[in-house]
Design a protein around this motif. Sequence first.
Motif, PDB file in Angstrom:
ATOM      1  N   LYS A  63      -7.443 -27.343  30.361  1.00 17.19           N
ATOM      2  CA  LYS A  63      -6.877 -27.364  31.213  1.00 17.19           C
ATOM      3  C   LYS A  63      -7.815 -27.334  32.536  1.00 17.19           C
ATOM      4  CE  LYS A  63      -2.919 -27.842  33.486  1.00 17.19           C
ATOM      5  NZ  LYS A  63      -2.019 -29.138  33.408  1.00 17.19           N
ATOM      6  N   GLN A  64      -8.786 -26.807  32.393  1.00 10.91           N
ATOM      7  CA  GLN A  64      -9.754 -26.910  33.778  1.00 10.91           C
ATOM      8  C   GLN A  64      -9.274 -26.359  34.981  1.00 10.91           C
ATOM      9  OE1 GLN A  64     -11.186 -30.946  33.593  1.00 10.91           O
ATOM     10  NE2 GLN A  64     -13.221 -30.301  32.431  1.00 10.91           N
ATOM     11  N   MET A  65      -8.972 -25.091  34.688  1.00 11.18           N
ATOM     12  CA  MET A  65      -8.387 -24.253  35.924  1.00 11.18           C
ATOM     13  C   MET A  65      -9.218 -22.960  35.967  1.00 11.18           C
ATOM     14  SD  MET A  65      -6.290 -26.139  37.359  1.00 11.18           S
ATOM     15  CE  MET A  65      -5.393 -25.057  38.430  1.00 11.18           C
ATOM     16  N   TYR A  66      -9.601 -22.810  36.999  1.00 13.00           N
ATOM     17  CA  TYR A  66     -10.969 -21.690  37.136  1.00 13.00           C
ATOM     18  C   TYR A  66     -10.401 -20.617  38.266  1.00 13.00           C
ATOM     19  CZ  TYR A  66     -13.294 -25.427  34.791  1.00 13.00           C
ATOM     20  OH  TYR A  66     -13.679 -26.249  33.720  1.00 13.00           O
ATOM     21  N   ILE A  67     -11.148 -19.387  38.312  1.00 14.21           N
ATOM     22  CA  ILE A  67     -10.943 -18.270  38.991  1.00 14.21           C
ATOM     23  C   ILE A  67     -12.168 -17.854  39.513  1.00 14.21           C
ATOM     24  CG2 ILE A  67     -10.094 -15.846  39.047  1.00 14.21           C
ATOM     25  CD1 ILE A  67      -8.451 -16.527  36.433  1.00 14.21           C
ATOM     26  N   ILE A  68     -12.083 -17.605  40.824  1.00 12.02           N
ATOM     27  CA  ILE A  68     -13.446 -17.063  41.333  1.00 12.02           C
ATOM     28  C   ILE A  68     -13.292 -15.440  41.484  1.00 12.02           C
ATOM     29  CG2 ILE A  68     -14.931 -16.883  43.527  1.00 12.02           C
ATOM     30  CD1 ILE A  68     -13.971 -19.930  44.184  1.00 12.02           C
ATOM     31  N   ALA A  69     -14.235 -14.698  40.935  1.00 19.00           N
ATOM     32  CA  ALA A  69     -14.385 -13.265  40.991  1.00 19.00           C
ATOM     33  C   ALA A  69     -15.412 -12.955  41.629  1.00 19.00           C
ATOM     34  CB  ALA A  69     -14.146 -12.855  39.646  1.00 19.00           C
ATOM     35  N   VAL A  70     -15.082 -12.076  42.904  1.00 19.08           N
ATOM     36  CA  VAL A  70     -16.229 -11.489  43.487  1.00 19.08           C
ATOM     37  C   VAL A  70     -16.100  -9.967  43.502  1.00 19.08           C
ATOM     38  CG1 VAL A  70     -17.317 -11.215  45.877  1.00 19.08           C
ATOM     39  CG2 VAL A  70     -15.911 -13.453  45.221  1.00 19.08           C
TER      40      VAL A  70
END
Length: 382
Positions: A63-70
């Motif tokens: 699906k190519q959905m992403y999450i940025i985790a910091v």
Amino acid sequence: MIKQLYYGKMLTLTELSSLSNKSLPLITNAVNDLVKDGYVLEHGLAPSSGGRRPLTFSLNPQKQMYIIAVAMDQLVTRMVIYDLLNRPQNITYTLSLSLAEDADALTKLIQFIRSNIKLSGISSDQFLGIGIGMPGFVNAEQGVNYTFLKSPEEKGLRDYLKKSIGLPVFIENDSSLIAFAELKFGIGRGFNDIMVINIGWGIGLGMIINGSLFKGHNGYAGEFSHIPLAQSNKLCSCGKRGCLEVDTSLLVLVERAKSEMAEGVSSSMENLFKDESRLHGDHFLDAARAGDPLAISILSDAAFLIGKGIATLIHIMNPELIVLGGRGAAAGKFLMAPIQQAINEFCIPRLAEHTEIKVSGLASESELLGAATLVVENCDFA
């Protein structure tokens, strides 16, 4: 449904119905819609438990959905981009950033996130959002950190970051995220009442009560660092004296090691501290794991005090499980003996014997995973 599959990986329609407290026909229709939209895939048949084997479903990695985790602590900020299966899409980006001493910390954080998004080559419309775990008094609902990273505008930190980066941003206290990660992905899975001790530059606490993250009336519950258990009268960063933090944080342990070496005590840390490519706190933990007598002695004293604080938690909260997490948990078995000794000495046996104490298996990834869950919990998949 997407949230349940994110945490459960592969689930049947019956399991999804049970987890979401929704009827099976409603779940079936919802999953069929998600399959049609490309979010969910049929994943094959579940193992046989007698009778007809049901279909399982999982999120679609294509699906190519992403999450940025910091993940931020007082000295180091890390960033990872995950897909919906929590698979890292790149290396862990790292930035040395002193939140207390660097007046430009907020500007540097924004530049750090922007530049790494650009390096990833992923289009901004493929990101669901940015989850950020950070130390300090964080009000997640208002999007404000009252300790660090003051916004230069009237709007709160979260909204300022959202405006500056151009993506949805969600912030939360680091210890709370570490606890939530343990509940969803770590050794806390299957438990309802968990206390997670975040051992690092301070001593944080994340609390899971009845299977949910507990943050207190204003969102500031868990200030374990400031229980007045210190054996010294040193001034704490909070402005009070006698806080647990002043005798147990990694920064204090490093300073004690340096002081004792200056007085003639021999230690492998003399050479380790010459390497400025790593934080001295990490060198200290390496020395303890390698059996350095001075490091072990200092760590044991701190762990005993932490154990005394844990005994207080057991008396008040009566948890099923206590997890030792955060940067300091890398010391593992060297923490357990003095902590258990303190619990044996200060805790009522009837309470202590029903509480398990374990070292986190997620290690340094826990806060990053917690930051990712922050996006999943808050974003709109519609």
